[in-house]
Design a protein around this motif. Structure first.
Motif, PDB file in Angstrom:
ATOM      1  N   VAL A  27       0.860  -0.841  -0.253  1.00  0.00           N
ATOM      2  CA  VAL A  27       0.105   0.124   0.104  1.00  0.00           C
ATOM      3  C   VAL A  27       1.120   1.034   0.183  1.00  0.00           C
ATOM      4  CG1 VAL A  27      -1.529   1.618   1.302  1.00  0.00           C
ATOM      5  CG2 VAL A  27      -2.008  -1.294   1.252  1.00  0.00           C
ATOM      6  N   LEU A  28       0.561   1.869  -0.800  1.00  0.00           N
ATOM      7  CA  LEU A  28       1.341   3.023  -1.069  1.00  0.00           C
ATOM      8  C   LEU A  28       1.013   4.223  -0.569  1.00  0.00           C
ATOM      9  CD1 LEU A  28       3.867   4.428  -2.435  1.00  0.00           C
ATOM     10  CD2 LEU A  28       2.838   4.784  -4.768  1.00  0.00           C
ATOM     11  N   LEU A  29       1.471   5.135   0.327  1.00  0.00           N
ATOM     12  CA  LEU A  29       0.889   6.859   0.725  1.00  0.00           C
ATOM     13  C   LEU A  29       2.006   7.564   0.250  1.00  0.00           C
ATOM     14  CD1 LEU A  29      -0.792   8.096   2.798  1.00  0.00           C
ATOM     15  CD2 LEU A  29       0.053   7.333   4.827  1.00  0.00           C
ATOM     16  N   VAL A  30       1.249   8.440  -0.321  1.00  0.00           N
ATOM     17  CA  VAL A  30       2.500   9.715  -0.625  1.00  0.00           C
ATOM     18  C   VAL A  30       1.905  11.058   0.264  1.00  0.00           C
ATOM     19  CG1 VAL A  30       2.886  11.429  -1.922  1.00  0.00           C
ATOM     20  CG2 VAL A  30       3.003   8.478  -2.616  1.00  0.00           C
ATOM     21  N   THR A  31       2.997  11.210   1.050  1.00  0.00           N
ATOM     22  CA  THR A  31       1.738  12.565   1.720  1.00  0.00           C
ATOM     23  C   THR A  31       2.805  14.464   1.127  1.00  0.00           C
ATOM     24  OG1 THR A  31       3.580  12.920   3.256  1.00  0.00           O
ATOM     25  CG2 THR A  31       1.511  11.865   3.969  1.00  0.00           C
ATOM     26  N   THR A  32       2.117  15.145   1.285  1.00  0.00           N
ATOM     27  CA  THR A  32       3.302  16.473   0.642  1.00  0.00           C
ATOM     28  C   THR A  32       3.243  17.370   2.012  1.00  0.00           C
ATOM     29  OG1 THR A  32       1.486  17.687  -0.830  1.00  0.00           O
ATOM     30  CG2 THR A  32       2.327  16.013  -2.089  1.00  0.00           C
ATOM     31  N   GLY A  33       3.500  18.387   1.817  1.00  0.00           N
ATOM     32  CA  GLY A  33       3.291  19.958   2.691  1.00  0.00           C
ATOM     33  C   GLY A  33       3.227  21.038   2.471  1.00  0.00           C
ATOM     34  N   ASP A  34       2.577  20.943   0.889  1.00  0.00           N
ATOM     35  CA  ASP A  34       2.638  21.546   0.069  1.00  0.00           C
ATOM     36  C   ASP A  34       1.785  21.294  -1.508  1.00  0.00           C
ATOM     37  OD1 ASP A  34       2.411  24.649  -0.413  1.00  0.00           O
ATOM     38  OD2 ASP A  34       4.252  25.126  -1.812  1.00  0.00           O
ATOM     39  N   TRP A  35       0.601  22.467  -1.693  1.00  0.00           N
ATOM     40  CA  TRP A  35      -0.100  21.986  -2.884  1.00  0.00           C
ATOM     41  C   TRP A  35      -0.905  22.837  -2.946  1.00  0.00           C
ATOM     42  CZ3 TRP A  35       0.119  17.360  -5.216  1.00  0.00           C
ATOM     43  CH2 TRP A  35      -0.419  17.071  -6.196  1.00  0.00           C
ATOM     44  N   SER A  36      -1.099  22.771  -4.255  1.00  0.00           N
ATOM     45  CA  SER A  36      -2.346  23.757  -5.099  1.00  0.00           C
ATOM     46  C   SER A  36      -2.542  23.059  -6.462  1.00  0.00           C
ATOM     47  CB  SER A  36      -1.209  25.095  -5.555  1.00  0.00           C
ATOM     48  OG  SER A  36      -0.704  24.771  -6.127  1.00  0.00           O
ATOM     49  N   ARG A  37      -3.370  23.676  -7.291  1.00  0.00           N
ATOM     50  CA  ARG A  37      -3.516  23.022  -8.584  1.00  0.00           C
ATOM     51  C   ARG A  37      -2.284  22.433  -9.122  1.00  0.00           C
ATOM     52  NH1 ARG A  37      -8.494  21.354  -6.818  1.00  0.00           N
ATOM     53  NH2 ARG A  37      -9.684  22.392  -6.086  1.00  0.00           N
ATOM     54  N   LYS A  38      -1.400  23.195  -9.026  1.00  0.00           N
ATOM     55  CA  LYS A  38      -0.370  23.407 -10.697  1.00  0.00           C
ATOM     56  C   LYS A  38       0.250  21.703 -10.078  1.00  0.00           C
ATOM     57  CE  LYS A  38       2.621  26.757  -7.873  1.00  0.00           C
ATOM     58  NZ  LYS A  38       3.070  27.712  -8.037  1.00  0.00           N
ATOM     59  N   HIS A  39       0.525  21.816  -8.666  1.00  0.00           N
ATOM     60  CA  HIS A  39       1.305  20.638  -8.160  1.00  0.00           C
ATOM     61  C   HIS A  39       0.936  19.161  -8.778  1.00  0.00           C
ATOM     62  CE1 HIS A  39       2.480  23.295  -5.293  1.00  0.00           C
ATOM     63  NE2 HIS A  39       3.661  22.901  -5.094  1.00  0.00           N
ATOM     64  N   SER A  40      -0.458  19.260  -9.318  1.00  0.00           N
ATOM     65  CA  SER A  40      -1.157  17.911  -9.956  1.00  0.00           C
ATOM     66  C   SER A  40      -0.291  17.959 -11.235  1.00  0.00           C
ATOM     67  CB  SER A  40      -2.409  17.991 -10.089  1.00  0.00           C
ATOM     68  OG  SER A  40      -3.085  18.795 -10.341  1.00  0.00           O
ATOM     69  N   GLY A  41      -0.619  16.202 -11.377  1.00  0.00           N
ATOM     70  CA  GLY A  41       0.040  16.011 -12.709  1.00  0.00           C
ATOM     71  C   GLY A  41      -0.311  14.342 -12.967  1.00  0.00           C
ATOM     72  N   LYS A  42       0.352  13.605 -13.821  1.00  0.00           N
ATOM     73  CA  LYS A  42       0.189  12.495 -14.478  1.00  0.00           C
ATOM     74  C   LYS A  42       0.310  11.674 -13.008  1.00  0.00           C
ATOM     75  CE  LYS A  42       1.302  13.260 -19.066  1.00  0.00           C
ATOM     76  NZ  LYS A  42       2.554  12.194 -20.307  1.00  0.00           N
ATOM     77  N   TRP A  43       0.808  11.721 -12.142  1.00  0.00           N
ATOM     78  CA  TRP A  43       1.605  10.783 -11.367  1.00  0.00           C
ATOM     79  C   TRP A  43       0.541  11.095 -10.218  1.00  0.00           C
ATOM     80  CZ3 TRP A  43       2.745  12.409  -6.029  1.00  0.00           C
ATOM     81  CH2 TRP A  43       2.290  14.179  -5.669  1.00  0.00           C
ATOM     82  N   SER A  44      -0.596  12.046  -9.700  1.00  0.00           N
ATOM     83  CA  SER A  44      -1.146  12.422  -9.266  1.00  0.00           C
ATOM     84  C   SER A  44      -2.323  11.771  -9.658  1.00  0.00           C
ATOM     85  CB  SER A  44      -1.124  13.455  -8.018  1.00  0.00           C
ATOM     86  OG  SER A  44      -1.587  14.712  -9.404  1.00  0.00           O
ATOM     87  N   ASP A  45      -3.059  11.600 -11.251  1.00  0.00           N
ATOM     88  CA  ASP A  45      -4.038  11.465 -11.518  1.00  0.00           C
ATOM     89  C   ASP A  45      -3.972  10.088 -11.289  1.00  0.00           C
ATOM     90  OD1 ASP A  45      -4.566  13.485 -11.362  1.00  0.00           O
ATOM     91  OD2 ASP A  45      -4.039  13.900 -13.986  1.00  0.00           O
ATOM     92  N   ALA A  46      -2.902   8.489 -11.570  1.00  0.00           N
ATOM     93  CA  ALA A  46      -2.858   7.489 -11.746  1.00  0.00           C
ATOM     94  C   ALA A  46      -2.938   7.507 -10.309  1.00  0.00           C
ATOM     95  CB  ALA A  46      -0.952   7.277 -12.042  1.00  0.00           C
ATOM     96  N   ILE A  47      -1.765   8.149  -8.827  1.00  0.00           N
ATOM     97  CA  ILE A  47      -3.226   7.836  -7.892  1.00  0.00           C
ATOM     98  C   ILE A  47      -4.546   7.530  -7.587  1.00  0.00           C
ATOM     99  CG2 ILE A  47      -2.908   7.832  -5.149  1.00  0.00           C
ATOM    100  CD1 ILE A  47      -0.210   9.080  -5.133  1.00  0.00           C
ATOM    101  N   GLY A  48      -4.832   8.925  -7.542  1.00  0.00           N
ATOM    102  CA  GLY A  48      -6.850   8.687  -7.916  1.00  0.00           C
ATOM    103  C   GLY A  48      -7.390   7.603  -8.816  1.00  0.00           C
ATOM    104  N   ARG A  49      -6.973   7.302  -9.839  1.00  0.00           N
ATOM    105  CA  ARG A  49      -7.283   6.064 -10.736  1.00  0.00           C
ATOM    106  C   ARG A  49      -7.396   4.984 -10.061  1.00  0.00           C
ATOM    107  NH1 ARG A  49      -5.025   9.005 -14.785  1.00  0.00           N
ATOM    108  NH2 ARG A  49      -3.169   7.097 -14.785  1.00  0.00           N
ATOM    109  N   ILE A  50      -6.338   4.591  -9.250  1.00  0.00           N
ATOM    110  CA  ILE A  50      -6.273   3.257  -7.870  1.00  0.00           C
ATOM    111  C   ILE A  50      -6.394   3.356  -6.636  1.00  0.00           C
ATOM    112  CG2 ILE A  50      -5.127   2.309 -10.037  1.00  0.00           C
ATOM    113  CD1 ILE A  50      -2.503   2.272  -8.012  1.00  0.00           C
TER     114      ILE A  50
END
Length: 351
Positions: A112-135
């Motif tokens: 189980v993969l848990l990714v956490t970040t301390g900074d975030w805005s719409r510009k931070h999202s990308g293919k990698w975060s979309d991939a997490i959202g799919r599964i």
């Protein structure tokens, strides 16, 4: 679909863990509690093996190979593992982003993969975060807006088995002044002290300390987080309460010197994560420094340290001719406003 960390916590109680989770945001308390909920769910489902990796976003592919090795390695002690990847900047380097995408395309059954970040805005999202959202699930802890805070406090009170009048909730919101951590601490204290019955304003006043006292630590946090309006308001309160500038400057100088050292390391291409650990800067505080370092170049932080020395000389009556010790408050305000807002640095020349 993007969730709130509180919504994620509720979903985790309803079923088995998914292959991946991303919990991001600048509201530290919400991110920490969302991650804690995933860890608690993992323990409840028999996942006792946990590995933590931290990346500041600048590592090479060789550095990120540690993640690849962890994802590919078989579990040593349990049938499933929780691998936690912390990315304070919210921006994995290209090799890291690709590794996360690759994992999500064919997640191994024992991880189980848990990714956490301390900074975030719409510009931070990308293919990698979309991939997490799919599964899996993506939860973002956005800052709670002032008009949302009473509802947040009310929900938290109910989660602790407490009921409060709307006016009592509003009073608590005013006292914590937008600080979620202070609000959470006060709710936990109420859960211990309240002896049943509905909380009204009088009872709330009797049980809750004034968490909105503006001490030097909170002034510095506001300055480092870029909250110029709060800096001015907090300093005005401290001055009205009879605080003396020299009593505040020790912490101010220490914080500016620490940040100046971090800025020099960043400018030289050094590893900030290593320096954070060396200076014992907690994970929850690191995003604050990251944001501050993005606002000013290294030489300016050294200039801020020099300005703090000037404030000290004014406060002790050793300033240049014509400067009254009372001017130290104005000089301190201009210094901390400049830390919070780059456009305010022009005031330092007139300080």
């Amino acid at each position: 679909m993007e969730l709130k960390p509180e919504q994620l916590a509720a979903q985790l109680e309803a079923g088995p863990l998914l292959p991946a989770y991303l919990i991001a945001g600048t509201e530290v308390l919400r991110v920490l509690e969302g991650a804690d909920a995933v860890r608690a769910a993992a323990r409840a489902q028999g996942i006792d093996e946990r590995e933590v990796l931290e990346f500041d976003g600048r590592q090479s592919e060789d550095d990120w190979n540690a993640l690849h090795a962890s994802l590919a390695a078989p579990s040593l002690f349990a049938s499933r593992r929780l691998i936690e990847v912390r990315i304070p900047s919210g921006k994995p380097a290209k090799p890291g982003a690709q590794m996360i995408v690759d994992y999500c395309q064919a997640p191994p059954p024992d991880v189980v993969l848990l990714v956490t970040t301390g900074d975030w805005s719409r510009k931070h999202s990308g293919k990698w975060s979309d991939a997490i959202g799919r599964i899996g699930k993506v939860a973002v802890g956005w800052p709670v807006k002032p008009h949302e805070l009473p509802d947040w406090i009310g929900q938290r009170l109910r989660s602790r088995g407490l009921q409060a009048d709307r006016d009592a909730i509003q009073r608590l919101a005013e006292r914590v002044d937008g600080n979620l951590l202070a609000a959470a601490q006060e709710v936990d204290k109420l859960a211990l002290l309240a002896d049943g019955g509905r909380l009204d304003v009088a009872r709330m006043d009797a049980l809750v300390a004034d968490a909105a006292r503006f001490d030097v630590f909170r002034v510095l946090d506001a300055a480092m987080n870029g909250q110029a309006a709060q800096v001015a308001r907090m300093l005005a309160r401290l001055r009205s309460e009879g605080e003396a500038v020299p009593a505040l400057l020790g912490m101010v100088v220490m914080e500016l010197q620490r940040t100046a050292a971090l800025a020099r390391i960043k400018a030289a291409g050094g590893n900030l994560s290593t320096e954070f650990k060396a200076q014992r800067i907690w994970d929850s505080k690191q995003p604050m420094y990251q944001r501050a370092l993005q606002r000013h170049p290294a030489p300016r932080w050294d200039a801020f340290v020099s300005q703090a020395g000037r404030v000290d000389r004014i406060a002790k009556g050793r300033g240049v001719r014509g400067e009254d010790p009372a001017d130290a408050w104005l000089a301190l305000e201009r210094l901390l406003l400049a830390v919070a807002e780059p456009r305010a640095t022009r005031m330092l020349a007139r300080a």
